[in-house]
Design an enzyme around this catalytic site. Structure first.
Site, PDB file in Angstrom:
ATOM      1  NE  ARG A 123      -2.019   8.451  -9.872  1.00 40.83           N
ATOM      2  CZ  ARG A 123      -2.487   7.769  -8.755  1.00 40.83           C
ATOM      3  NH1 ARG A 123      -1.855   7.374  -8.042  1.00 40.83           N
ATOM      4  NH2 ARG A 123      -3.689   7.994  -9.044  1.00 40.83           N
TER       5      ARG A 123
ATOM      6  CG  ASP B  40      -5.565   9.070   5.838  1.00 38.93           C
ATOM      7  OD1 ASP B  40      -5.530   9.358   6.935  1.00 38.93           O
ATOM      8  OD2 ASP B  40      -6.061   9.865   4.878  1.00 38.93           O
TER       9      ASP B  40
ATOM     10  CG  PHE C 125      -3.432  16.084   0.382  1.00 40.53           C
ATOM     11  CD1 PHE C 125      -4.291  15.036   0.771  1.00 40.53           C
ATOM     12  CD2 PHE C 125      -3.057  16.707  -0.761  1.00 40.53           C
ATOM     13  CE1 PHE C 125      -4.683  14.407  -0.516  1.00 40.53           C
ATOM     14  CE2 PHE C 125      -3.628  15.977  -2.039  1.00 40.53           C
ATOM     15  CZ  PHE C 125      -4.562  14.876  -1.858  1.00 40.53           C
TER      16      PHE C 125
ATOM     17  CD  GLU D 204      -2.878   1.341   0.649  1.00 43.09           C
ATOM     18  OE1 GLU D 204      -2.588   1.623  -0.634  1.00 43.09           O
ATOM     19  OE2 GLU D 204      -3.955   1.238   0.731  1.00 43.09           O
ATOM     20  CG  ASP D 205      -0.867   5.022  -1.697  1.00 42.52           C
ATOM     21  OD1 ASP D 205      -1.373   4.317  -0.923  1.00 42.52           O
ATOM     22  OD2 ASP D 205      -1.276   5.804  -2.371  1.00 42.52           O
TER      23      ASP D 205
END
Length: 180
Positions: free
Chosen positions: A168, A106, A155, A102-103
């Site tokens: 990206r 959160d 963010f 997973e990146d």
């Protein structure tokens, strides 16, 4: 599609990311039997750069790559908490060793949902790795087995992570700072 005007302040350099992935790959190698294939399951889209670099570091292992796309964000900045599977795995994972990539973790809803789905398919062993972790945002009791970097509630974009499908391609992780 319009976005608010913003600038990006670098938080984690490309060099720091590469060094951390090298460390993590050694830990992963210790966790999985050396003579068995690892099915690396990337959660699209944000993790694709991380997956590519991670599997290259696992070059002395038998690695298969598959992808699953789950969404809880759309083009927004905040999780909707409703996880939708947009693309499922192509191959079966029953009886196999699986590493879910997973990146960013959160709220935890996406990875928690995906893990329940994949565990129901009876893999031999399943572990998780996330490049970034925002523990202050967690709403679900979930922690990845390996974390690249713990970050504050900011963010972020870059290294595969986007804001409305932009940024990206940055080689680093950057904090989005709105200018309006």
């Amino acid at each position: 599609m319009s976005t608010r005007p913003y600038v990006i302040d670098q938080m984690i350099s490309a060099k720091a990311i590469a060094a951390r992935i090298e460390e993590l790959s050694e830990e992963i190698k210790q966790a999985f039997p050396p003579d068995q294939r690892i099915v690396v399951v990337g959660l699209l889209r944000g993790s694709f750069v991380f997956i590519a670099d991670l599997v290259r570091e696992l070059r002395d292992r038998d690695v298969e790559v598959d992808f699953l796309e789950a969404s809880s964000y759309g083009d927004g900045m905040n999780s909707s908490r409703e996880v939708r599977i947009l693309k499922d795995l192509r191959g079966a994972i029953e009886g196999r060793n699986v590493l879910v990539v997973e990146d960013i973790v959160d709220t935890g809803h996406t990875l928690n949902h995906v893990m329940h789905l994949l565990e129901s398919r009876n893999p031999a062993k399943i572990r998780t790795i996330a490049l970034l972790d925002k523990p202050n945002r967690r709403e679900v009791d979930f922690r990845a087995d390996w974390i690249g970097f713990e970050i504050p509630d900011e963010f972020v974009v870059g290294y595969g992570i986007d804001y409305a499908q932009r940024n990206r391609n940055l080689p680093f992780i950057g904090k989005v700072r709105f200018t309006d």
